[in-house]
Each structure stands twice: as structure tokens, then as C-alpha cells.
Design a protein around this motif. Structure first.
Motif, PDB file in Angstrom:
ATOM      1  N   PHE B  78      39.271   5.353  -9.250  1.00  0.00           N
ATOM      2  CA  PHE B  78      39.684   4.802  -7.959  1.00  0.00           C
ATOM      3  C   PHE B  78      40.657   3.646  -8.145  1.00  0.00           C
ATOM      4  CE2 PHE B  78      35.534   6.674  -7.045  1.00  0.00           C
ATOM      5  CZ  PHE B  78      35.816   7.389  -5.894  1.00  0.00           C
ATOM      6  N   GLU B  80      40.456   0.755  -6.574  1.00  0.00           N
ATOM      7  CA  GLU B  80      39.772  -0.539  -6.545  1.00  0.00           C
ATOM      8  C   GLU B  80      38.872  -0.684  -7.759  1.00  0.00           C
ATOM      9  OE1 GLU B  80      39.496   1.855  -4.279  1.00  0.00           O
ATOM     10  OE2 GLU B  80      39.964   1.118  -2.267  1.00  0.00           O
ATOM     11  N   ARG B  83      35.720  -2.649  -7.630  1.00  0.00           N
ATOM     12  CA  ARG B  83      34.598  -2.180  -6.839  1.00  0.00           C
ATOM     13  C   ARG B  83      34.035  -0.861  -7.339  1.00  0.00           C
ATOM     14  NH1 ARG B  83      37.156  -2.039  -1.135  1.00  0.00           N
ATOM     15  NH2 ARG B  83      35.177  -1.104  -0.594  1.00  0.00           N
ATOM     16  N   SER B  84      34.689  -0.215  -8.292  1.00  0.00           N
ATOM     17  CA  SER B  84      34.169   1.078  -8.729  1.00  0.00           C
ATOM     18  C   SER B  84      33.286   0.941  -9.960  1.00  0.00           C
ATOM     19  CB  SER B  84      35.320   2.048  -9.012  1.00  0.00           C
ATOM     20  OG  SER B  84      35.899   1.767 -10.255  1.00  0.00           O
ATOM     21  N   LEU B  85      33.243  -0.258 -10.550  1.00  0.00           N
ATOM     22  CA  LEU B  85      32.356  -0.479 -11.700  1.00  0.00           C
ATOM     23  C   LEU B  85      31.105  -1.198 -11.211  1.00  0.00           C
ATOM     24  CD1 LEU B  85      35.033  -1.702 -14.250  1.00  0.00           C
ATOM     25  CD2 LEU B  85      34.012   0.562 -14.116  1.00  0.00           C
ATOM     26  N   PHE B  86      29.971  -0.908 -11.845  1.00  0.00           N
ATOM     27  CA  PHE B  86      28.721  -1.566 -11.467  1.00  0.00           C
ATOM     28  C   PHE B  86      28.709  -2.973 -12.059  1.00  0.00           C
ATOM     29  CE2 PHE B  86      27.939   2.934 -11.421  1.00  0.00           C
ATOM     30  CZ  PHE B  86      27.212   3.126 -10.263  1.00  0.00           C
ATOM     31  N   PRO B  87      28.767  -4.007 -11.218  1.00  0.00           N
ATOM     32  CA  PRO B  87      28.868  -5.362 -11.775  1.00  0.00           C
ATOM     33  C   PRO B  87      27.619  -5.783 -12.544  1.00  0.00           C
ATOM     34  CG  PRO B  87      28.651  -5.433  -9.374  1.00  0.00           C
ATOM     35  CD  PRO B  87      28.828  -4.004  -9.753  1.00  0.00           C
ATOM     36  N   TRP B  88      26.480  -5.135 -12.248  1.00  0.00           N
ATOM     37  CA  TRP B  88      25.241  -5.537 -12.925  1.00  0.00           C
ATOM     38  C   TRP B  88      25.028  -4.796 -14.239  1.00  0.00           C
ATOM     39  CZ3 TRP B  88      25.593  -4.140  -7.804  1.00  0.00           C
ATOM     40  CH2 TRP B  88      25.441  -2.786  -7.527  1.00  0.00           C
ATOM     41  N   HIS B 129      30.282  -7.816 -19.315  1.00  0.00           N
ATOM     42  CA  HIS B 129      30.188  -7.301 -17.953  1.00  0.00           C
ATOM     43  C   HIS B 129      31.593  -7.155 -17.384  1.00  0.00           C
ATOM     44  CE1 HIS B 129      25.941  -8.444 -18.299  1.00  0.00           C
ATOM     45  NE2 HIS B 129      25.750  -7.558 -17.333  1.00  0.00           N
ATOM     46  N   TRP B 131      33.071  -8.068 -14.737  1.00  0.00           N
ATOM     47  CA  TRP B 131      33.722  -9.222 -14.126  1.00  0.00           C
ATOM     48  C   TRP B 131      34.203 -10.240 -15.147  1.00  0.00           C
ATOM     49  CZ3 TRP B 131      30.247 -12.904 -15.577  1.00  0.00           C
ATOM     50  CH2 TRP B 131      28.908 -12.517 -15.670  1.00  0.00           C
TER      51      TRP B 131
ATOM     52  N   ASP C 149      28.771  -1.386  -1.387  1.00  0.00           N
ATOM     53  CA  ASP C 149      30.187  -1.094  -1.554  1.00  0.00           C
ATOM     54  C   ASP C 149      30.459   0.408  -1.459  1.00  0.00           C
ATOM     55  OD1 ASP C 149      32.633  -2.787  -3.234  1.00  0.00           O
ATOM     56  OD2 ASP C 149      32.806  -0.672  -2.797  1.00  0.00           O
ATOM     57  N   VAL C 151      33.149   2.087  -2.340  1.00  0.00           N
ATOM     58  CA  VAL C 151      33.771   2.655  -3.540  1.00  0.00           C
ATOM     59  C   VAL C 151      32.705   2.952  -4.586  1.00  0.00           C
ATOM     60  CG1 VAL C 151      35.404   2.248  -5.393  1.00  0.00           C
ATOM     61  CG2 VAL C 151      35.931   1.467  -3.087  1.00  0.00           C
ATOM     62  N   LEU C 152      31.747   2.029  -4.702  1.00  0.00           N
ATOM     63  CA  LEU C 152      30.673   2.229  -5.665  1.00  0.00           C
ATOM     64  C   LEU C 152      29.813   3.433  -5.264  1.00  0.00           C
ATOM     65  CD1 LEU C 152      30.335   0.609  -8.132  1.00  0.00           C
ATOM     66  CD2 LEU C 152      28.714  -0.861  -6.981  1.00  0.00           C
ATOM     67  N   LEU C 170      22.091   1.803  -7.906  1.00  0.00           N
ATOM     68  CA  LEU C 170      23.065   1.386  -6.888  1.00  0.00           C
ATOM     69  C   LEU C 170      22.411   0.609  -5.750  1.00  0.00           C
ATOM     70  CD1 LEU C 170      25.918   1.519  -5.634  1.00  0.00           C
ATOM     71  CD2 LEU C 170      25.155   3.557  -4.430  1.00  0.00           C
ATOM     72  N   ARG C 173      20.000  -2.568  -6.761  1.00  0.00           N
ATOM     73  CA  ARG C 173      20.777  -3.598  -7.439  1.00  0.00           C
ATOM     74  C   ARG C 173      21.849  -4.162  -6.517  1.00  0.00           C
ATOM     75  NH1 ARG C 173      19.757  -4.344 -12.867  1.00  0.00           N
ATOM     76  NH2 ARG C 173      20.779  -6.320 -12.513  1.00  0.00           N
ATOM     77  N   GLY C 174      22.499  -3.292  -5.788  1.00  0.00           N
ATOM     78  CA  GLY C 174      23.573  -3.744  -4.909  1.00  0.00           C
ATOM     79  C   GLY C 174      23.062  -4.649  -3.807  1.00  0.00           C
ATOM     80  N   SER C 249      21.724 -12.700 -12.405  1.00  0.00           N
ATOM     81  CA  SER C 249      22.653 -13.315 -13.356  1.00  0.00           C
ATOM     82  C   SER C 249      24.047 -12.708 -13.224  1.00  0.00           C
ATOM     83  CB  SER C 249      22.125 -13.141 -14.774  1.00  0.00           C
ATOM     84  OG  SER C 249      21.964 -11.774 -15.050  1.00  0.00           O
ATOM     85  N   TRP C 250      24.115 -11.396 -13.005  1.00  0.00           N
ATOM     86  CA  TRP C 250      25.426 -10.740 -12.862  1.00  0.00           C
ATOM     87  C   TRP C 250      26.166 -11.248 -11.644  1.00  0.00           C
ATOM     88  CZ3 TRP C 250      26.246  -8.107  -8.342  1.00  0.00           C
ATOM     89  CH2 TRP C 250      25.099  -7.802  -7.587  1.00  0.00           C
ATOM     90  N   GLY C 253      27.319 -14.991 -12.083  1.00  0.00           N
ATOM     91  CA  GLY C 253      28.363 -14.966 -13.102  1.00  0.00           C
ATOM     92  C   GLY C 253      29.676 -14.493 -12.515  1.00  0.00           C
ATOM     93  N   ARG C 254      29.581 -13.473 -11.645  1.00  0.00           N
ATOM     94  CA  ARG C 254      30.782 -12.931 -11.033  1.00  0.00           C
ATOM     95  C   ARG C 254      31.438 -13.976 -10.144  1.00  0.00           C
ATOM     96  NH1 ARG C 254      31.182  -7.506  -7.643  1.00  0.00           N
ATOM     97  NH2 ARG C 254      29.529  -8.477  -6.483  1.00  0.00           N
TER      98      ARG C 254
END
Lengths: 260, 254, 259
Positions: B78, B80, B83-88, B129, B131, C149, C151-152, C170, C173-174, C249-250, C253-254
Motif C-alpha cells: 500500500f 501508506e 499504516r500498513s505495518l503493525f506498529p506493535w 519496530h 516506527w 486503521d 489500511v491495516l 489487529l 492490539r490496535g 511500549s510500542w 515509543g511511536r
């Protein structure tokens, strides 16, 4: 778009209606004993009957007076304290541990103290409401003051603005959105504590009426008063949110214009 | 490999006809670019092809099978990337998750993840990660995830629209190299004419909304592409000029 | 500044104001002879005598156990229902006004209601705590799931991540930042309800004991109970913050990465 809103209202009404029907059916058809959960129609009927009595309006007035007065005291005290703590260098760090310790103390822990000091009166309500609401506002004011841009601060100093005009023209406008958040949270908490004081200590108000209905075994009336408490709670939430929008509508951070 | 025939999409409610009649096909192992004026429904087309959006009429077939939902052997990158990767999840976990869902044995999974991360040049940040990485590196992670999935068809939706020019050139060469190594059938949507000519074996030009295919142009450049020499070929300039005129025409039609 | 100097400054910053407050308290209680304000030393003594005894087993631990049980029930019900409602736009539209109403009911009025349904035993208290805590968790979960999200979400669909795996990787966690915010609000409501439910009708528990001291004019003991409740609130908030920092933490951190 408009159609979307219309159908949302439709669904919402259907949800509320569904709840009432389920409640009605649950007690009429028997899964729940009518003595424990009266049919919804009877609860609403009792609510209407209660609303026609002067006692109810007096009780409601007392609750709202305790709520408003306590909230106002807590708000003013917290804003003043927050401005001082946030503006005097070093004071923030020195008070940090104290604030972090006092803040999570549940205000209901003060119920016995309130009972001793004030008995079943407005004073008890105020003690609990003020304690609970104070921290909500204070924390937000501290966040807000910390958010003031350091450069803006230096600029204001270099132009020789006095401490008072710095607070008025720089700190207060920056902190205002935070202050409103604090007020919104505090308003909800204050309402909970006002009802609690009445319910547990017996200060006059809606909570005491609920307690009285329970002692008298007037189950339907009790449910009606609980519903009323919920409706007042919704009104408090909606009202404060509207106030927040109004106050911040012309706020520079919302309009996207720089102050000065 | 990929057949799109008579594809039409009307958004209900808004009554917008995003695609009128789109027909084209992509052969196995081909890299085809799709361009069109902005707002012409490129993303709608890609979402229909991916099975994320049901078309109003027409059909999409992958390897002969009609697409009704996301096909099992198709991957998407994608636009974006943030937004397409899992930040966690770490970079490695992001690449590994789809393979776990395929119930692939751990050994093979590890090889694929390591291989694809090495291929995009991210072997040493596998435990970071997303980000913590730059935008270009995040998009590399998304590409590694797509490659590790071993797709028959790879869809890319303006994947480099949001990165800077230098990074963009690097990523274009990365896509070409991966495409050559794996031979995966690739549909690459972009709004950048140069990018389309540089990458594609063919370029499909979409008209302005309501969208039809205006032209299906073969890119007769030598197969070996290079940022400097390819872009300075006279033929590159011809193709580019031709497509530019087409896009202008598409815009004027509206 | 050398190491010891810095350490002294740090101790002064952290402990200076609390020490000052205790001193003021001491001076006030000595000067005023106010019956309701015993000296800090007297309260500390009462604290040790009262709570370092079988009361810990008889009153404090059962209170905490009920809090935990009610809270756990609320988390399970709130997150479960919140995910279901959040994933379905229609269900959400239908449930929203009802939920807003239930959230606005001041939780303490649930005590007399639930006493009616469940008597005055442990079950009632657990139920009171659960039914007060569930709303902020539920509403925040709905909000978090709604704001997932897109896109996710599409990414999950494309790569065949569905069912339980989608829920785990998803949805939960989201939505976790909002869920944690709901859990934090619920925790303070839970403590309030733990105390109140015991004050209402009980023969044990922290709330009951403190009211008992108050009625018996055992003022120092009463203060020690207030102090214990305060400590409890403080420690629970501290533990919660630790948990939150780990789970999110993620997220934090972000935030730093973007700033």
C-alpha cells in the motif's frame, strides 16, 4: 451524509426501544421477579409521578447545588494552584511526589471524616466533591502550563511582560483546552461524588431519596430515581461538552490562528 | 495470469461512477504499470483487483479463478507504509505474520523471512519496530513482507508517492531487481509518468472519471534498466512525452 | 555539582514537601488539641497496631479479592462486548445511546439496586464492582475498535490474517491504547465501589472497618484506615502505570519517534 445521521438516530432509537421491550418482557413474562425488576412501563410511570412532586425537585436542586458549588470551588482552587505551581520554577518538581501520592487516594476514603466533621449536610457533599474534582482539574492545568512554548515564554519575558500579563496572555490561552478537559472530567466525577455523599452519609439530595426508597421497599420508585440520576448524568456530560466546544470555538488553537 | 474484463464500480449512496468499463490483462511474469490523472479511480481499480472491494459489474480473474475476496496468492504493497505495518510488531514479526497464517513450518518460515529481509537490505534491523525506521525503510519492510509471501501476483498502489526522490530511485531499482529474481506478475499503480516508463514492460493509461482504458502501451526499451542511461535514452523521452500528452487529454475530457 | 550533592537535591525535591506537611500536621495537632486531628505519631502507631494484625487477613485481603474479581469480570465483559459492538457499525449505532445512558448513571446508586437482586453477600459486592467498572471499559473498547486503521485492516485481509488471529494481532492490539484508558478509569471506580459496597451492608472489609472506627470515635484508627485506603489507591495506580507502560511500549515509543 444527512441520510447517515438519520439512520444513526433510527438505530439509536431502536436500541433504546429494544432495551425497554426487553426489560418489560423480562419482568412481565417471568424470567426476573417483578419485585426485583419492575416492568419498564411502570418505572417510567413512577418517574412521571415523581417528577410531579415538589420533593423530587427540591432533592434534585440540592444535588445540583452541591455539585455546582463543589465543582466551582474545586475548579477555582485547582486553576489557581496549577498556575502557581506551573509558573514558579522548581515548585513543579518539589510538589510532584505529593501530587502523585494524593491524587489516586479515593475520595470515598474521606467519607468517615466528612461524617464526623459535617454530618448529614451539604458540608459532607462539598468535602467529597471538592477533593475528587480538584485533582482532575489540577493535573490538566499542570499539563497545560507545561505545554507553553519555551520560545514564546522567552519572547514574552524579553518584551518585559509582567508575570500577570504573561499568565493572562500566554499561559492561560495555551492551557485553556487542557483546563476544559479537566473541567469535563471533574464535572462527571463531581456528580458521582455528590450522589455518593447523599447515598452513604445521608446529605439531602437525590441520593438520599434513592436510599429512602430502598429502605421503604419502594422498588419501582427506586428504579425511577436511578433512571433520573442517569438522565441527569447524561445532561451533565452533554452540557459540559457543549460548553467546552463553545469556549474553545474561538480559541486560537482551534481556529488555527496564531495569537498576537 | 491476471484478467480484468468490463470492470465497473459505482459507489452506492454517493452515486459516483468511479470505473465505467475497464478491461486489460497481465501475462504471467509481466510488470505492468497503470497511470492516470489524479482522482481517476486508480485506487478503486486496485482495490477491486485485490478483492477488497466488490465490483458493480465485470470480473477479475487470477490464474483463471474469479476473484470474490482477497485471493490466497496475491500480495499488496500500500501507499501508506506508516499504516500498513503493525506498529506493535518488530520488522521480523511483520514479515512473518502472514506466513504463520499460512501454517508454514518454522524452518522454512525463518529462511523466507531472513531471505526477503536481506533482499531488501534490512537484515540488520529485523528486531527494530517500524516506527524506528525512516519512511523508505518502512516501505522496504512492506515489500519484504510481500516478497516473503511468495505471491503469484503482486499489486503495488503508488508505493513510493510519499518518499523523497533519492529514496524513490533506490526503491524503483529494488522493485526491478526483485521482479527479475522472482518473476512475479506485478501490477504497479502510479501517478508518476517517468516511474511508469522506467519500470513497466507495458503501461496502461486510464482516462479521467468515469474511467475507461485509454491506451495499452508497450514500452520498447531495453530490458536492462538503469536510472542514468535508461532515463537519458531518446526513446524514453518519446514515450514520456507521448504519455504526458495522453494524460493531458484525459484531463481535458472531463 | 558532585554525586552526593545531586542525591541530596533529589531527596529534598521528592521528600521535602511531604516532610513539611507532616511537620505542619504535627504542630497543628499539638497546638489545637482538635479531637479530630490526632498527632501523626499517634496515627502511625494506630496504623501499625490496627493493620499489622489479623485484620489484614480478615478485612484487607477479602476487600482486595472482591475488587479483583469484580474488576476481572468487568474487563472480560467490557472488552468482549466492546469488540463485538465496535466491529459492527449497526450494532454500534443501536447501542450508543443506551451505553451513554448507562455510563452516566453514577455507579454508587447501583449498590441499593444490586442489593435488591443479589442480597448483601460477597456476590453482591463483586457484582456492584463489576457493573460499575464495565461501562468505561466497554465504551473505550468500542471507540478503540471503531478507530482501527483501515489500511491495516486491508493488510490483514490481503494476507489472510483472520478470525482469532485477526482479533489478537489487529483488533485488540490496535484498540489497546483506548482499552487501557478505559481500564484506568474503571480502576478508580472499582476502588470507590469496593469501599461503598462495604459501608452499606457488611460485617467485614476495609470500608466497613473504617466506618466502625468512625462510629466508635476511634479517631486515630479511623485516620489510619483512610491512610491505608490512600496507600492502596496509590499502589494500585502505580502497578497499573507499570502495566500500561509495558502494554503500550510500542505506542509511546511511536509518539516520541514522531515528535
Amino acid at each position: 451524509m444527512r441520510r447517515g445521521i438519520g439512520s444513526r438516530i433510527g438505530y439509536g432509537a431502536a436500541g433504546l426501544g429494544g432495551l425497554l421491550v426487553v426489560m418489560e418482557a423480562a419482568s412481565r413474562l417471568g424470567p426476573v421477579d417483578e419485585r426485583f425488576l419492575p416492568p419498564a412501563s411502570e418505572i417510567l410511570g413512577a418517574l412521571a409521578a415523581e417528577l410531579a412532586t415538589a420533593e423530587l425537585w427540591i432533592a434534585l436542586g440540592e444535588t445540583m447545588w452541591g455539585w455546582a458549588l463543589g465543582l466551582a470551588i474545586a475548579f477555582c482552587a485547582a486553576v489557581a494552584a496549577g498556575m502557581v505551581i506551573g509558573s514558579v520554577p522548581g515548585l513543579r518538581a518539589a510538589t510532584h511526589s505529593t501530587v502523585e501520592f494524593l491524587r489516586p487516594i479515593p475520595s470515598v476514603a474521606l467519607i468517615p471524616l466528612a461524617t464526623l466533621l459535617f454530618g448529614a449536610s451539604l458540608g459532607s457533599t462539598l468535602l467529597l466533591v471538592v477533593y475528587a474534582a480538584f485533582w482532575q482539574v489540577l493535573i490538566q492545568v499542570l499539563y497545560g502550563v507545561a505545554d507553553v512554548d519555551a520560545v514564546a515564554h522567552d519572547t514574552a519575558r524579553s518584551y518585559g511582560l509582567s508575570a500577570w500579563s504573561r499568565i493572562r496572555h500566554l499561559v492561560w490561552p495555551t492551557a485553556l483546552p487542557y483546563v476544559m478537559t479537566g473541567l469535563r472530567l471533574a464535572a462527571a466525577v463531581a456528580f458521582i461524588l455528590a450522589i455518593t455523599a447523599e447515598l452513604v452519609i445521608g446529605s439531602p439530595g437525590l441520593g438520599l431519596s434513592i436510599q429512602a426508597a430502598q429502605s421503604a421497599g419502594a422498588v419501582t420508585t427506586m428504579y425511577a430515581l436511578v433512571v433520573l440520576a442517569g438522565l441527569v448524568g447524561v445532561a451533565v456530560n452533554v452540557g459540559v461538552r457543549a460548553l467546552e466546544r463553545r469556549v474553545l470555538a474561538w480559541h486560537p488553537s482551534v481556529r488555527g490562528e496564531a495569537p498576537v | 495470469m491476471l484478467e480484468v474484463s468490463g470492470l465497473r464500480k459505482v459507489y452506492e449512496g454517493r452515486r459516483v461512477e468511479a470505473l465505467r468499463e475497464v478491461t486489460f490483462q497481465v501475462d504471467a511474469g509481466e510488470l505492468v504499470c497503470v497511470i492516470g490523472p489524479s482522482g481517476c479511480g486508480k485506487t478503486t481499480l486496485l482495490r477491486c483487483v485485490a478483492g477488497l472491494l466488490p465490483p458493480t459489474a465485470g470480473s477479475v480473474k487470477v490464474a483463471g479463478a474469479a476473484v470474490t475476496g482477497p485471493p490466497p496468492r496475491m500480495a499488496v504493497v500500500f501507499q501508506e507504509y506508516g499504516r500498513s505495518l503493525f506498529p506493535w510488531m518488530t520488522v521480523r514479526q511483520n514479515v512473518e505474520l502472514p506466513l504463520k497464517e499460512k501454517r508454514m513450518p518454522a524452518g522454512r518460515r525463518g529462511e523466507l523471512v531472513a531471505g526477503s529481509l536481506a533482499a531488501v537490505g534490512l537484515a540488520d534491523v529485523a528486531d527494530a519496530h517500524p516506527w524506528q525506521l525512516s519512511g523508505g525503510m518502512q516501505q522496504r519492510v512492506a515489500i519484504a513482507r510481500a516478497v516473503a509471501y511468495e505471491p503469484q501476483v503482486l499489486l503495488m498502489d503508488e508505493p513510493f508517492a510519499a518518499v523523497d526522490a533519492q529514496t524513490r530511485a533506490d526503491l524503483e531499482d529494488l522493485v526491478l531487481a526483485l521482479w527479475r529474481d522472482t518473476g512475479v506478475t506485478t501490477l504497479f499503480v502510479t501517478h508518476d509518468i517517468d516511474e511508469a516508463v522506467y519500470l513497466g514492460q507495458r503501461v496502461i493509461v486510464l482516462s479521467g472519471s468515469p474511467t475507461v482504458v485509454m491506451e495499452d502501451l508497450k514500452i520498447d526499451l531495453p530490458p536492462e534498466r538503469d536510472q542514468l542511461t535508461t532515463r537519458s535514452l531518446p526513446r524514453f523521452a518519446d514515450l514520456r512525452g507521448h504519455l504526458y500528452a495522453q494524460i493531458q487529454r484525459a484531463r481535458g475530457d472531463r | 555539582m558532585n554525586g552526593t550533592g545531586r542525591a541530596v537535591t533529589r531527596v529534598l525535591t521528592v521528600a521535602g514537601v511531604p516532610a513539611l506537611l507532616v511537620i505542619v500536621w504535627q504542630l497543628y495537632s499539638a497546638a489545637s488539641q482538635n479531637f479530630y486531628v490526632p498527632a501523626p505519631g499517634r496515627v502511625a502507631q494506630a496504623f501499625a497496631e490496627t493493620w499489622f494484625s489479623e485484620r489484614i487477613l480478615d478485612d484487607v485481603l477479602p476487600s482486595l479479592a472482591r475488587l479483583l474479581a469484580g474488576y476481572a469480570l468487568a474487563v472480560a465483559a467490557g472488552v468482549g462486548a466492546g469488540v463485538a459492538i465496535g466491529l459492527s457499525p449497526r450494532l454500534r449505532a443501536a447501542a450508543e445511546p443506551v451505553l451513554e445512558f448507562f455510563r452516566a448513571i453514577p455507579p454508587p446508586v447501583l449498590v441499593p439496586l444490586i442489593m435488591l437482586l443479589a442480597g448483601i453477600g460477597d456476590g453482591m459486592k463483586v457484582l456492584v464492582i463489576a457493573s460499575g467498572c464495565v461501562w468505561p471499559i466497554l465504551l473505550n473498547t468500542v471507540e478503540g475498535v471503531r478507530a482501527l486503521d483501515e489500511v491495516l485492516s486491508d493488510t490483514c485481509r490481503m494476507y489472510g490474517v483472520r478470525g482469532l488471529s485477526r482479533l489478537r494481532h489487529l483488533v485488540l492490539r490496535g484498540a489497546s491504547p483506548q482499552i487501557m484508558a478505559g481500564l484506568r478509569q474503571a480502576l478508580s471506580i472499582g476502588i470507590i465501589l469496593m469501599v461503598i459496597s462495604e459501608m452499606f451492608a457488611s460485617s467485614s472489609g476495609l470500608g466497613f472497618t473504617i466506618v466502625l472506627f468512625q462510629r466508635g470515635f476511634q479517631i486515630a484508627e479511623m485516620w489510619s484506615g483512610i491512610l491505608l485506603l490512600g496507600l492502596l489507591g496509590y499502589v494500585l495506580a502505580l502497578l497499573f502505570r507499570r502495566l500500561e507502560r509495558r502494554v503500550l511500549s510500542w505506542h509511546s515509543g511511536r509518539g516520541v519517534g514522531r515528535a
